[in-house]
Enzyme design. Structure first.
Site, PDB file in Angstrom:
ATOM      1  N   SER A 131       0.816  -1.215   0.000  1.00 40.80           N
ATOM      2  CA  SER A 131       0.000   0.000   0.000  1.00 40.80           C
ATOM      3  C   SER A 131       0.846   1.260   0.000  1.00 40.80           C
ATOM      4  O   SER A 131       0.450   2.274   0.582  1.00 40.80           O
ATOM      5  CB  SER A 131      -0.934  -0.008   1.219  1.00 40.80           C
ATOM      6  OG  SER A 131      -0.181  -0.070   2.426  1.00 40.80           O
ATOM      7  N   ALA A 148       3.063   2.792  -5.223  1.00 39.40           N
ATOM      8  CA  ALA A 148       2.826   1.878  -6.343  1.00 39.40           C
ATOM      9  C   ALA A 148       1.545   1.083  -6.122  1.00 39.40           C
ATOM     10  O   ALA A 148       0.698   0.970  -7.023  1.00 39.40           O
ATOM     11  CB  ALA A 148       4.015   0.945  -6.526  1.00 39.40           C
ATOM     12  N   GLN A 196      10.805  12.029   2.279  1.00 37.79           N
ATOM     13  CA  GLN A 196      10.812  13.444   2.641  1.00 37.79           C
ATOM     14  C   GLN A 196      11.032  14.342   1.431  1.00 37.79           C
ATOM     15  O   GLN A 196      10.330  15.325   1.230  1.00 37.79           O
ATOM     16  CB  GLN A 196      11.907  13.712   3.681  1.00 37.79           C
ATOM     17  CG  GLN A 196      11.682  13.045   5.022  1.00 37.79           C
ATOM     18  CD  GLN A 196      12.815  13.317   5.997  1.00 37.79           C
ATOM     19  OE1 GLN A 196      13.777  14.006   5.670  1.00 37.79           O
ATOM     20  NE2 GLN A 196      12.711  12.760   7.181  1.00 37.79           N
ATOM     21  N   GLY A 236      11.036  14.380  -2.220  1.00 32.16           N
ATOM     22  CA  GLY A 236      10.064  14.732  -3.234  1.00 32.16           C
ATOM     23  C   GLY A 236      10.080  13.788  -4.410  1.00 32.16           C
ATOM     24  O   GLY A 236      10.566  12.663  -4.330  1.00 32.16           O
ATOM     25  N   GLU A 240      18.514  18.258  -5.615  1.00 30.19           N
ATOM     26  CA  GLU A 240      19.157  17.276  -4.762  1.00 30.19           C
ATOM     27  C   GLU A 240      20.402  16.734  -5.440  1.00 30.19           C
ATOM     28  O   GLU A 240      20.655  17.006  -6.624  1.00 30.19           O
ATOM     29  CB  GLU A 240      18.181  16.148  -4.408  1.00 30.19           C
ATOM     30  CG  GLU A 240      16.971  16.639  -3.614  1.00 30.19           C
ATOM     31  CD  GLU A 240      16.019  15.526  -3.228  1.00 30.19           C
ATOM     32  OE1 GLU A 240      16.280  14.360  -3.582  1.00 30.19           O
ATOM     33  OE2 GLU A 240      15.001  15.823  -2.573  1.00 30.19           O
ATOM     34  N   HIS A 283      21.448   5.770   2.776  1.00 30.09           N
ATOM     35  CA  HIS A 283      21.227   7.204   2.914  1.00 30.09           C
ATOM     36  C   HIS A 283      22.340   7.768   3.781  1.00 30.09           C
ATOM     37  O   HIS A 283      22.626   7.230   4.862  1.00 30.09           O
ATOM     38  CB  HIS A 283      19.870   7.498   3.543  1.00 30.09           C
ATOM     39  CG  HIS A 283      19.426   8.905   3.334  1.00 30.09           C
ATOM     40  ND1 HIS A 283      19.993   9.971   4.011  1.00 30.09           N
ATOM     41  CD2 HIS A 283      18.485   9.437   2.526  1.00 30.09           C
ATOM     42  CE1 HIS A 283      19.420  11.090   3.622  1.00 30.09           C
ATOM     43  NE2 HIS A 283      18.489  10.797   2.721  1.00 30.09           N
ATOM     44  N   ARG A 334      24.420  10.003  -3.640  1.00 28.56           N
ATOM     45  CA  ARG A 334      24.387   9.443  -2.302  1.00 28.56           C
ATOM     46  C   ARG A 334      25.482   8.410  -2.053  1.00 28.56           C
ATOM     47  O   ARG A 334      26.010   8.315  -0.945  1.00 28.56           O
ATOM     48  CB  ARG A 334      23.028   8.796  -2.032  1.00 28.56           C
ATOM     49  CG  ARG A 334      21.919   9.809  -1.853  1.00 28.56           C
ATOM     50  CD  ARG A 334      20.572   9.120  -1.720  1.00 28.56           C
ATOM     51  NE  ARG A 334      19.519  10.100  -1.485  1.00 28.56           N
ATOM     52  CZ  ARG A 334      18.239   9.797  -1.462  1.00 28.56           C
ATOM     53  NH1 ARG A 334      17.849   8.557  -1.660  1.00 28.56           N
ATOM     54  NH2 ARG A 334      17.327  10.731  -1.247  1.00 28.56           N
ATOM     55  N   HIS A 339      18.898   2.333   2.963  1.00 27.10           N
ATOM     56  CA  HIS A 339      17.781   3.201   2.590  1.00 27.10           C
ATOM     57  C   HIS A 339      16.941   2.663   1.440  1.00 27.10           C
ATOM     58  O   HIS A 339      15.718   2.676   1.510  1.00 27.10           O
ATOM     59  CB  HIS A 339      18.332   4.573   2.224  1.00 27.10           C
ATOM     60  CG  HIS A 339      17.295   5.608   1.902  1.00 27.10           C
ATOM     61  ND1 HIS A 339      16.291   5.959   2.781  1.00 27.10           N
ATOM     62  CD2 HIS A 339      17.097   6.361   0.788  1.00 27.10           C
ATOM     63  CE1 HIS A 339      15.523   6.887   2.231  1.00 27.10           C
ATOM     64  NE2 HIS A 339      15.979   7.144   1.025  1.00 27.10           N
ATOM     65  N   GLU A 378       9.585  -0.361  -5.212  1.00 22.40           N
ATOM     66  CA  GLU A 378      10.940  -0.698  -4.789  1.00 22.40           C
ATOM     67  C   GLU A 378      11.249  -2.184  -4.902  1.00 22.40           C
ATOM     68  O   GLU A 378      12.418  -2.559  -5.013  1.00 22.40           O
ATOM     69  CB  GLU A 378      11.179  -0.225  -3.353  1.00 22.40           C
ATOM     70  CG  GLU A 378      12.635  -0.287  -2.934  1.00 22.40           C
ATOM     71  CD  GLU A 378      12.903   0.310  -1.568  1.00 22.40           C
ATOM     72  OE1 GLU A 378      14.018   0.096  -1.041  1.00 22.40           O
ATOM     73  OE2 GLU A 378      12.002   0.989  -1.013  1.00 22.40           O
ATOM     74  N   ARG A 428      20.565   4.714  -7.555  1.00 19.49           N
ATOM     75  CA  ARG A 428      19.351   5.504  -7.792  1.00 19.49           C
ATOM     76  C   ARG A 428      19.650   6.990  -7.662  1.00 19.49           C
ATOM     77  O   ARG A 428      20.214   7.445  -6.670  1.00 19.49           O
ATOM     78  CB  ARG A 428      18.283   5.102  -6.770  1.00 19.49           C
ATOM     79  CG  ARG A 428      17.030   5.960  -6.827  1.00 19.49           C
ATOM     80  CD  ARG A 428      16.041   5.519  -5.775  1.00 19.49           C
ATOM     81  NE  ARG A 428      16.477   5.846  -4.425  1.00 19.49           N
ATOM     82  CZ  ARG A 428      15.931   6.799  -3.672  1.00 19.49           C
ATOM     83  NH1 ARG A 428      14.961   7.554  -4.154  1.00 19.49           N
ATOM     84  NH2 ARG A 428      16.355   7.008  -2.443  1.00 19.49           N
ATOM     85  N   SER A 454      12.670   7.512  -7.315  1.00 17.13           N
ATOM     86  CA  SER A 454      11.939   6.298  -6.945  1.00 17.13           C
ATOM     87  C   SER A 454      10.427   6.505  -6.960  1.00 17.13           C
ATOM     88  O   SER A 454       9.685   5.638  -7.438  1.00 17.13           O
ATOM     89  CB  SER A 454      12.401   5.798  -5.575  1.00 17.13           C
ATOM     90  OG  SER A 454      12.347   6.837  -4.626  1.00 17.13           O
TER      91      SER A 454
END
Length: 533
Positions: A10, A13, A44, A46, A114, A234, A280, A341, A365, A376, A381
């Site tokens: 839930s 996707a 967080q 976006g 980012e 992360h 990252r 992450h 994912e 990524r 994502s």
């Protein structure tokens, strides 16, 4: 229990698949917690999409390919990037409110930047974008009569017709966590949207539900799984014993936050000319190296040089959470460490989200679509989940229109001679052991020796868990333990095969990329005719 479509998960996707499929039939939406709990809920930063006239599809494509270190599938990248803006408009139409301001031409969205992005293209809702998206999608799902939501239910294994090769998926066995009963849920189309596998590691930004269920189920059924060695860590999770899984968004560094040593000295430019805006993987390895070389428990993230009112307005969730643990973003640096992450690998799909097993789709994912490659790009994502949920549900709805096949006779769940367990400590012990050796041996930096040690441990634990699994009655904890063991095994297998360093997979024994490894790492379980699992 039957339906036209079965959706497992839930997050963004799963909710999108359910909404799209409800236009063509009855949908069962299975979620092992309660709406809106999912990894998407905690996103967080976006969603990345070409929105500004100063941006272009070509720029977003090249940024994605560059981050993916040669393993992105260009056709998939092009599809996701080019279809992205319309999928974002779908979210806006369903009631998602992205930040922006009124201007003479209407609503001007506030676009963030980012690491790894060459343009500002991150649509966001302050620093709680995932929460806002899941809020709107959950409300739409609950308001749709043809969607039946089964909360507190855990999919255990896929329902398969093995009379053909490959086997055909007709739904799943699902555990009611409240009653411990397992039911058959039969559907002509099944969507695996069960999220990631961060709980395989000791330190993770993921919620407790992220135990790799979709990947493990698909692998046990015989579907190919790829690129599990590429686990994104992360760089900046809050370092505090009570701050469970709380990450400090990538957008902080996009807005000028600086990584500092305990002395206050910045260090990122020594590792990458892009400094804090490096992807990252580069930032996480730099932090990991600084901590190991100097013996530090953490490093520090500092955005206190920006205007305090702006910080509180732009990052209210992060500001409030940090204050709860005694840290003020507006006044000084905050302690951070890397944490597992995002899983860039998963169940192999085509451009319509189809797996190698007929009637089985994978989105989000738990899927390996070819978008992310070896790393990524930040905020891609949520975009991938939206685009592939739309494509997969459209394909399944079209297929249903001409589908006259009836499901075969499918066995009910058979617990056999299993009995209740009086040794639940076995589950706790094995769970803790897997997460610790995965963190120590298969983490940000790897070696042949560490991976060999991990292989020994996971082989023994798989045997122990397997014996235990078939002799005791099923519980949610046991099902999740079985899944994280399967996923850990897949990560170790893929990491041992890739004898180079590329993207998120870095090994000190093979520190350079090897052109011979410009390919996905694909593994598939060989299933015997008598296999019952």
């Amino acid at each position: 229990m039957d339906a036209d479509f079965l959706v497992v998960g839930s997050g963004i996707a799963g909710l999108t698949c359910a909404l799209r499929c409800a236009a063509s039939g009855d949908v069962l939406l299975v979620t092992k917690d309660r709406l809106p709990e999912s990894s998407s809920q905690y996103a967080q930063g976006g969603i990345a999409s070409v929105w500004s006239p100063d941006d272009s599809f070509e720029s977003h494509i090249e940024d994605t390919l560059r981050a993916g270190a040669g393993l992105c599938h260009r056709d998939v990248v092009t599809t996701v990037v080019s279809e992205g803006p319309e999928r974002v408009r779908d979210l806006i139409r369903v009631g998602v409110h992205f930040d922006g301001r009124e201007d003479p031409e209407g609503w001007a969205y506030d676009l963030g930047q980012e690491g790894g992005h060459s343009q500002r293209r991150i649509l966001h809702a302050l620093d709680a974008t995932g929460h806002e998206i899941i809020r709107a999608l959950s409300e739409a799902v609950r308001a749709t009569p043809r969607i039946r939501i089964l909360e507190n239910h855990l999919a255990v294994d896929l329902l398969l017709d093995r009379s053909s090769e490959p086997p055909v998926c007709w739904g799943a066995y699902v555990l009611d966590r409240a009653t411990s009963e397992v039911d058959r849920m039969v559907a002509p189309a099944t969507f695996l949207c069960a999220g990631g596998a961060g709980k395989v590691y000791l330190y993770t930004s993921n919620p407790d539900v992220a135990t790799g269920d979709g990947i493990a189920m698909a692998y046990r059924a015989g579907a190919p799984v790829a690129n599990m060695e590429f686990i994104q860590f992360h760089p900046t999770c809050l370092y505090h014993p009570e701050a469970k899984s709380f990450l400090l968004t990538e957008a902080l560094r996009g807005e000028g936050a600086i990584l500092r040593a305990p002395s206050g000295e910045p260090f990122m430019k020594r590792y990458d000319p892009r400094a804090e805006l490096a992807p990252r993987d580069a930032v996480a390895r730099a932090i990991d190296n600084e901590m190991k070389v100097h013996g530090w428990e953490c490093v520090y993230l500092d955005i206190s040089h920006r205007d305090p009112d702006w910080i509180r307005t732009r990052f209210p969730t992060v500001t409030e959470r940090c204050l709860r643990f005694g840290f003020d973003l507006t006044r000084g640096p905050v302690p951070v460490v890397p944490a597992a992450h995002y899983c860039c690998g998963g169940v192999v799909t085509d451009l319509h989200g189809r797996t190698a097993l007929p009637r089985l789709y994978a989105c989000g994912e738990n899927a390996c679509t070819g978008l992310h490659g070896a790393n990524r790009l930040a905020s891609n994502s949520l975009l991938e989940a939206l685009v592939f949920a739309q494509r997969a549900s459209a394909h399944a709805c079209d297929a249903r229109a001409g589908d006259r096949a009836a499901p075969p006779a499918l066995r009910p769940w058979d617990p056999g001679a299993a009995t209740g367990s009086d040794e639940s400590v076995v589950v706790t012990q094995n769970w803790d052991e897997i997460r610790r050796f995965m963190w120590n041996y298969v983490g940000i930096v790897r070696s042949d020796r560490r991976l060999a040690r991990a292989r020994q441990r996971i082989t023994l634990l798989q045997e122990e868990i397997g014996q235990y699994y078939w002799h005791v009655l099923l519980t949610s904890d046991l099902a999740e333990l079985r899944n994280i063991a399967t996923v850990a095994d897949l990560i170790v297998t893929c990491a041992q095969r890739r004898r180079e360093s590329r993207g998120l997979h870095y090994t000190i024994d093979h520190p350079e990329p090897d052109p011979a490894w410009l390919r996905d790492t694909v593994v598939r379980r060989q299933i015997a005719e008598t296999d019952e699992s």
